[in-house]
Design a protein around this motif. Structure first.
Motif, short mmCIF file in Angstrom:
data_model
loop_
_atom_site.label_atom_id
_atom_site.label_comp_id
_atom_site.label_asym_id
_atom_site.label_seq_id
_atom_site.Cartn_x
_atom_site.Cartn_y
_atom_site.Cartn_z
N ASN A 94 0.83 -1.20 0.00
CA ASN A 94 0.00 0.00 0.00
C ASN A 94 0.86 1.26 0.00
O ASN A 94 1.81 1.35 -0.77
N VAL A 95 0.56 2.20 0.85
CA VAL A 95 1.28 3.47 0.88
C VAL A 95 2.74 3.28 1.28
O VAL A 95 3.64 3.93 0.75
N ASP A 96 3.01 2.34 2.18
CA ASP A 96 4.39 2.09 2.62
C ASP A 96 5.28 1.69 1.46
O ASP A 96 6.48 1.98 1.46
N LEU A 98 5.24 2.85 -1.46
CA LEU A 98 5.52 4.01 -2.33
C LEU A 98 6.66 4.88 -1.80
O LEU A 98 7.27 5.62 -2.57
N TRP A 124 0.77 10.42 -10.22
CA TRP A 124 0.27 11.00 -8.99
C TRP A 124 0.35 12.52 -9.06
O TRP A 124 1.26 13.07 -9.67
N ILE A 145 3.22 10.32 1.64
CA ILE A 145 1.93 10.39 0.95
C ILE A 145 0.98 11.14 1.86
O ILE A 145 0.84 10.82 3.04
N ALA A 150 1.40 12.91 -3.55
CA ALA A 150 2.74 12.44 -3.17
C ALA A 150 3.60 13.65 -2.83
O ALA A 150 3.64 14.63 -3.57
#
Length: 157
Positions: A94-96, A98, A124, A145, A150
């Protein structure tokens, strides 16, 4: 005083039912939490049940059960948790996943607006964390994020 003695005798006679109820309640809670804490408390209650069956007074049963539960929590629970989590997937998701991902600035990126194309193919909206703008075509890396935006920094490769 006679009523109190009768009450103590009643508690002493039926304490095993209390221990069984505690064991059952702790096991049900453990099934809902899966944290091993209530499992250790149920083990302590099982020790309390055994002490009742041996004939130890109720006050000593409670102390022994509490001490056993504390020992189980301190010494048995940590290795069980470690063993349980041994098979977890260490891959970020997930976000981690990125964070620190590289990309290219599609438009000039400022503290207010911008857009990036990431190495995974995603596009993004982006902004910088500093007042220094990042020009179009510059390599970037994601630092955080914030919602659907971003936060990026320039990369000097």
């Amino acid at each position: 005083m006679d009523n109190f003695a009768t009450f103590v005798q009643f508690i002493d006679q039926w304490a095993w039912i209390g221990w069984l109820i505690l064991i059952a309640v702790f096991l049900v809670i453990e099934m809902l939490t899966l944290d091993f804490t209530f499992l250790m408390l149920s083990f302590g209650s099982a020790i309390g049940l055994v002490t009742d069956l041996v004939g130890i007074p109720v006050w000593a049963q409670v102390i022994i059960a509490a001490a056993a539960a504390a020992i189980f929590i301190l010494f048995l629970r940590p290795p069980l948790l470690k063993r349980l989590r041994r098979g977890e997937d260490p891959t970020k998701s997930n976000v981690d996943a990125l964070i620190d991902l590289r990309g290219i600035a599609l438009h000039n990126i400022t503290q207010i607006s911008g857009q990036v194309k990431l190495s995974n193919g995603d596009t993004w909206t982006a902004r910088t964390a500093t007042a220094v703008p990042i020009p179009q075509g510059s390599p970037i890396a994601i630092t955080a994020i914030n919602g659907a935006t971003a936060i990026v920094r320039p990369v000097n490769d």
